[in-house]
Design an enzyme around this catalytic site. Sequence first.
Site, PDB file in Angstrom:
ATOM      1  N   GLU A  24     -51.707  26.533 -73.343  1.00  0.00           N
ATOM      2  CA  GLU A  24     -50.283  26.842 -73.523  1.00  0.00           C
ATOM      3  C   GLU A  24     -49.900  26.807 -75.011  1.00  0.00           C
ATOM      4  O   GLU A  24     -49.099  25.990 -75.460  1.00  0.00           O
ATOM      5  CB  GLU A  24     -49.422  25.874 -72.702  1.00  0.00           C
ATOM      6  CG  GLU A  24     -49.620  26.045 -71.209  1.00  0.00           C
ATOM      7  CD  GLU A  24     -48.625  25.255 -70.365  1.00  0.00           C
ATOM      8  OE1 GLU A  24     -48.297  25.713 -69.249  1.00  0.00           O
ATOM      9  OE2 GLU A  24     -48.186  24.179 -70.811  1.00  0.00           O
ATOM     10  N   GLU A  78     -51.514  29.180 -64.465  1.00  0.00           N
ATOM     11  CA  GLU A  78     -50.955  27.997 -63.816  1.00  0.00           C
ATOM     12  C   GLU A  78     -49.729  28.398 -63.015  1.00  0.00           C
ATOM     13  O   GLU A  78     -48.870  29.121 -63.509  1.00  0.00           O
ATOM     14  CB  GLU A  78     -50.531  26.930 -64.840  1.00  0.00           C
ATOM     15  CG  GLU A  78     -51.652  26.272 -65.607  1.00  0.00           C
ATOM     16  CD  GLU A  78     -51.134  25.166 -66.515  1.00  0.00           C
ATOM     17  OE1 GLU A  78     -50.009  24.646 -66.263  1.00  0.00           O
ATOM     18  OE2 GLU A  78     -51.833  24.816 -67.482  1.00  0.00           O
TER      19      GLU A  78
END
Length: 357
Positions: free
Chosen positions: A162, A261
């Site tokens: 991320e 995710e």
Amino acid sequence: MKNALIYISIIIFIYSCSKDEQTNFNPNSEIENYISAVDLSRLPEIESTNPIFYDQQNSPKDILDILKENGVNTVRLRLWVNPANQHSGFDEVRQFSETLKTNGFKTWLTLHYSDTWADPGQQETPAIWQGLNFETLKDSVYNYTKKVVTQIQPDYIQIGNEINSGLLHPQGDISLNNSNFKALLSSGSSAVREHSNNCKIILHFAGLENSDWFFNQTNTIDYDIIGLSYYPIWHGKSLDNLQNTIQSLSSNFNKKIVIAETAYPFTLDWNDQTNNIVGSTDQLILPEFPASPQGQKDFINKIKTITKSTNQGLGFCYWGAELIAWKGSQSSTASPWENQALFDFNNKALPVLSEFK
């Protein structure tokens, strides 16, 4: 006449072989390559408490067998450089990866390049790399990534987790040191390319907003797959926006794309005393997807449908599949995610697992 018959026989034989080869071509090869993944990063720690998992027929069974039988083909694991304990460290991840491969799963490693969680809010440089000059830091990234690729040999690898704000702060901050950020990414990418012929490289961005800007920043990096996190609580409740974004990204950058995710609750109840991250109706997509076993299943069905309808959609990964309340009902330091796991409060496989087939 004899020669003519021989010639005709040869032509028929060649045609038959060619036809057999065409018959052996598998039109479903793209389907076979579709990623139906779960993140099981905490499973080694959880299994140290000897939980019993149950399949959908309520029979006790090994969790990996349950996942495999329901179509999960890839397992994602986080990797921390020197964590405070052994969990998610190199040795544990290498050993668990070997177990997963033995059980027929592909492996997907997410390199945090940190000793702890790395995400848009924090990208802390590992303690042993802090204070290094930039060239030495870049070499450290290369050598560490090389070690991972050569010794664990994952099928997929994320260069950072991320990384909206960059990685290895402050030197790799995307806003303050953009050129350094790109150099660090390139160092990790080069290590993969130079030491693996098969491992696919993922760049991972959390959310939808500004994703186009981010992947414009990384368009000089050698990588294979765009990865996005998508959680309604943080990234918006519009699945149309999700679909439009991933279609636009995959087209604009000509990359395969995967939802790296995602997750959804099957209840808003708790099974331990650890505060849950999702716990109220305003965090849900209603009325389409209530916090129920069916709502969870329908949400993942929609995620799968969106990725499959995208020109270069590659699949999805469910985060926290294993995060049951493994320390007991009174623990305040266990799972903030047990209401979003793929197993209910009795550790029985939920209906959502059928969506991984």
